[in-house]
Scaffold this motif. Structure first.
Motif, PDB file in Angstrom:
ATOM      1  N   ARG A 144      35.886  44.729  33.410  1.00  0.00           N
ATOM      2  CA  ARG A 144      35.913  44.271  32.018  1.00  0.00           C
ATOM      3  C   ARG A 144      37.228  43.544  31.717  1.00  0.00           C
ATOM      4  O   ARG A 144      37.248  42.574  30.961  1.00  0.00           O
ATOM      5  N   ALA A 145      38.320  44.036  32.298  1.00  0.00           N
ATOM      6  CA  ALA A 145      39.610  43.372  32.102  1.00  0.00           C
ATOM      7  C   ALA A 145      39.647  42.019  32.819  1.00  0.00           C
ATOM      8  O   ALA A 145      40.037  41.003  32.236  1.00  0.00           O
ATOM      9  N   LEU A 146      39.215  41.996  34.071  1.00  0.00           N
ATOM     10  CA  LEU A 146      39.259  40.766  34.869  1.00  0.00           C
ATOM     11  C   LEU A 146      38.365  39.669  34.282  1.00  0.00           C
ATOM     12  O   LEU A 146      38.692  38.484  34.370  1.00  0.00           O
ATOM     13  N   LEU A 147      37.253  40.055  33.669  1.00  0.00           N
ATOM     14  CA  LEU A 147      36.348  39.075  33.072  1.00  0.00           C
ATOM     15  C   LEU A 147      36.971  38.343  31.891  1.00  0.00           C
ATOM     16  O   LEU A 147      36.536  37.246  31.521  1.00  0.00           O
ATOM     17  N   LEU A 148      38.001  38.926  31.310  1.00  0.00           N
ATOM     18  CA  LEU A 148      38.669  38.290  30.164  1.00  0.00           C
ATOM     19  C   LEU A 148      39.458  37.049  30.571  1.00  0.00           C
ATOM     20  O   LEU A 148      39.834  36.246  29.710  1.00  0.00           O
ATOM     21  N   GLN A 149      39.709  36.871  31.864  1.00  0.00           N
ATOM     22  CA  GLN A 149      40.411  35.669  32.313  1.00  0.00           C
ATOM     23  C   GLN A 149      39.705  34.408  31.815  1.00  0.00           C
ATOM     24  O   GLN A 149      40.344  33.438  31.407  1.00  0.00           O
ATOM     25  N   LYS A 150      38.380  34.456  31.830  1.00  0.00           N
ATOM     26  CA  LYS A 150      37.592  33.295  31.388  1.00  0.00           C
ATOM     27  C   LYS A 150      37.105  33.439  29.948  1.00  0.00           C
ATOM     28  O   LYS A 150      37.125  32.478  29.178  1.00  0.00           O
ATOM     29  N   SER A 151      36.663  34.643  29.583  1.00  0.00           N
ATOM     30  CA  SER A 151      36.041  34.806  28.270  1.00  0.00           C
ATOM     31  C   SER A 151      37.046  34.877  27.127  1.00  0.00           C
ATOM     32  O   SER A 151      36.738  34.487  25.998  1.00  0.00           O
ATOM     33  N   ASP A 152      38.254  35.355  27.391  1.00  0.00           N
ATOM     34  CA  ASP A 152      39.266  35.470  26.341  1.00  0.00           C
ATOM     35  C   ASP A 152      40.651  35.435  26.981  1.00  0.00           C
ATOM     36  O   ASP A 152      41.302  36.472  27.149  1.00  0.00           O
ATOM     37  N   PRO A 153      41.142  34.239  27.321  1.00  0.00           N
ATOM     38  CA  PRO A 153      42.433  34.107  28.016  1.00  0.00           C
ATOM     39  C   PRO A 153      43.606  34.741  27.267  1.00  0.00           C
ATOM     40  O   PRO A 153      44.542  35.240  27.902  1.00  0.00           O
ATOM     41  N   ASP A 154      43.568  34.746  25.930  1.00  0.00           N
ATOM     42  CA  ASP A 154      44.672  35.324  25.171  1.00  0.00           C
ATOM     43  C   ASP A 154      44.748  36.832  25.403  1.00  0.00           C
ATOM     44  O   ASP A 154      45.824  37.383  25.634  1.00  0.00           O
ATOM     45  N   ARG A 155      43.599  37.512  25.336  1.00  0.00           N
ATOM     46  CA  ARG A 155      43.585  38.947  25.587  1.00  0.00           C
ATOM     47  C   ARG A 155      43.961  39.241  27.038  1.00  0.00           C
ATOM     48  O   ARG A 155      44.670  40.217  27.319  1.00  0.00           O
ATOM     49  N   TRP A 156      43.483  38.406  27.963  1.00  0.00           N
ATOM     50  CA  TRP A 156      43.841  38.584  29.363  1.00  0.00           C
ATOM     51  C   TRP A 156      45.348  38.451  29.557  1.00  0.00           C
ATOM     52  O   TRP A 156      45.972  39.240  30.285  1.00  0.00           O
ATOM     53  N   SER A 157      45.953  37.495  28.868  1.00  0.00           N
ATOM     54  CA  SER A 157      47.399  37.304  28.967  1.00  0.00           C
ATOM     55  C   SER A 157      48.139  38.552  28.504  1.00  0.00           C
ATOM     56  O   SER A 157      49.139  38.961  29.110  1.00  0.00           O
ATOM     57  N   MET A 158      47.638  39.191  27.435  1.00  0.00           N
ATOM     58  CA  MET A 158      48.268  40.409  26.936  1.00  0.00           C
ATOM     59  C   MET A 158      48.141  41.547  27.943  1.00  0.00           C
ATOM     60  O   MET A 158      49.072  42.326  28.146  1.00  0.00           O
TER      61      MET A 158
END
Length: 540
Positions: free
Chosen positions: A146-160
């Motif tokens: 779920r965290a790794l998928l944020l790289q594409k779906s929500d880069p801002d959250r992934w950055s955090m």
């Protein structure tokens, strides 16, 4: 206590402190944000108060960047939509994971994340192989994915997420974590076939969860709460991850329900002065010092040097001390900075090897876990079982040892609640037992969990019952009984004060919680007791 990111930030760029403060969802319009986020080379990012903060005041509110099943220690099969236990009778039609209902299969948290990914990869889990009564390793892949998928779906959250601590260098030297994390990496890359995520990225995310996640204890149903037993949900929070650890923290946190997205609220549990560091505890304050330090060293990669841990008496409570078999005085560490230091008696100076102290503490802790609620065998955790535990280990542990205090805390609540021990059935001796238990527990909680901590609130609430009932029974005996009017008035006033203080703390607990129900159901009793105390004080 932070020591740097310990992995490449990649697209996250330089550490931007302002972006964390901007994520605070609390309403600070009236008084302004009560803290600054500061960074230095020794402890990294941390939080300092910019003004005096009152006990009970909200410091920050945060929503999780991501959440899901605990991923470093394993978990029993659970629904990936509502996090209730499952038995395999209902499966997600798309990916085959056990769910509690078809409705949960369609919840966004599952459907649009791992379920969609599994569908794209043509992966369907074989849930028939799950043992629903035991820990299932496959669930360890959900939260990191779920965290790794944020790289594409929500880069801002992934950055955090990526900017949180991973302790890769220290963690990867520990065989303990390698043996737990490598199977997760292998399951994601080989079993599921997800080659787009590097081994380093997966392992780093596992490290980020290990070091930063919060166990979410929140309402998931009408009378159901998460994190009961082994059903642990963990979340990564952005602003709430900033405060450093202290074994006597000055904040407490609680979670809104699953329907509110497990929103976290962090409150001051005592007054915090301007310029004071804002802290929370990464471990249970009711653990003995050797266990606290072991957990912090193993999972957070530092040795705690807070005021409590630096004091061998633990703020005068001796709450990790053994009892000297010779003179019955506390046995404490000779050097709190060294976990392998021997311990000695405070009076006769007899020395005890650290390994013996550690083994004794671990063995008693293991036996104390048998006292946890057990519906199938209630006799293992009833009043008699708790009293037997205290009788067995009081000659070994000092009277205020946290393992005894935990048992006394539970026992004090049982007197007046358990079948056969309802309040009106308790003898004066049993009421005195309840009062003594409450008071002894409070002497320790006042030091290690001070202020508006939930457990203090519960103990103060429980204390009011024996104080009032003993006073009332003395009053009912009449003038010729020899009862002391001063003691009667003192007992009633003490009971009223305890009830007021307890309810003031418990009213801060989440809506729908057991504590919130206590507050709601006690309002009439509070008014009646206030009137009764006034009447008796005037009459005697």
């Amino acid at each position: 206590m932070r020591v740097g990111m310990d992995h490449k930030l990649g697209g996250a760029g330089e550490d931007d402190i302002d972006k964390y403060a901007a994520k605070d969802l609390a309403n600070h319009k009236e008084k302004g944000k009560p803290y600054n986020i500061i960074k230095d080379e020794v402890v990294g990012r941390h939080m300092v108060s910019t003004r005096d903060i009152k006990a009970g005041e909200t410091i920050m509110e945060d929503i999780p960047l991501t959440f899901g099943p605990v991923c470093s220690t394993g978990i029993k099969p659970m629904c990936l939509g509502c996090y209730r236990a499952v038995d395999g009778s209902v499966l997600c039609e798309t990916c085959g994971w056990p769910m509690c209902s078809i409705n949960c299969s369609n919840k966004v948290q599952h459907r649009d994340q791992e379920c969609q990914l599994f569908k794209e990869k043509g992966f369907r889990v074989d849930a028939a192989k799950f043992n629903y009564a035991e820990i299932e390793p496959a669930y360890s892949c959900i939260s990191p994915l779920r965290a790794l998928l944020l790289q594409k779906s929500d880069p801002d959250r992934w950055s955090m997420i990526w900017s949180l601590m991973s302790h890769n260098e220290a963690r990867r030297k520990e065989e303990y974590w390698n043996t737990r994390h490598q199977p997760v990496v292998k399951y994601i890359k080989e079993t599921i076939g997800l080659t787009e995520f590097s081994e380093d990225a997966i392992d780093t995310v596992l490290g980020i969860f290990l070091v930063n996640d919060f166990e979410i204890n929140a309402k998931i149903g009408e009378e159901e709460w998460s994190s009961s037993g082994n059903d642990s949900i963990r979340g990564l929070y952005q602003i709430a991850s900033i405060p450093n650890h202290d074994c006597v923290a000055n904040t407490v946190h609680q979670f809104a329900s699953i329907d509110e997205g497990f929103r976290m609220q962090v409150k001051a549990c005592r007054d915090i002065k301007k310029g004071e560091e804002i802290t929370h505890s990464y471990v249970d304050a009711q653990e003995p010092i050797l266990i606290r330090q072991e957990l912090l060293n193993l999972g957070k990669f530092f040795h705690c040097l807070c005021q409590r841990c630096s004091d061998p008496t633990e703020l005068g409570t001796f709450c990790s001390a053994l009892k000297c078999p010779s003179c019955k005085e506390p046995v404490i560490s000779m050097n709190t900075k060294d976990l392998k230091s021997d311990w000695s008696c405070t009076k006769c100076k007899r020395v005890f090897p650290h390994l013996k102290v550690s083994n004794v503490t671990a063995a008693i802790k293991e036996e104390s876990e048998l006292l946890e609620p057990n519906k199938e065998h209630p006799e293992l955790c009833d009043i008699a079982a708790h009293e037997a535990f205290l009788k067995k280990f009081s000659p070994i542990l000092y009277s205020k040892h946290v393992l005894l205090i935990k048992a006394k805390y539970t026992l004090s609540k049982m007197y007046g609640r358990m079948a056969g021990y309802e309040a009106d059935k308790l003898s004066n001796e049993q009421l005195m037992r309840k009062q003594d238990l409450c008071e002894e527990v409070l002497t320790v909680l006042d030091k290690i969990m001070p202020g508006q901590s939930r457990m203090r609130g519960v103990m103060l609430y429980e204390l009011h019952l024996p104080c009032v009932m003993i006073a009332n029974r003395s009053l009912q005996l009449g003038p010729g009984s020899g009862a002391d009017p001063k003691k009667i008035k003192a007992g009633l006033k003490k009971g009223l004060l305890s009830l007021r203080q307890g309810l003031d703390i418990l009213k801060l607990q989440p809506e729908g919680s057991f504590e919130a129900k206590i507050v709601e159901g006690s309002q009439k009793s509070l008014v009646e007791l206030e009137n009764w105390v006034k009447t008796i004080s005037e009459a005697l």
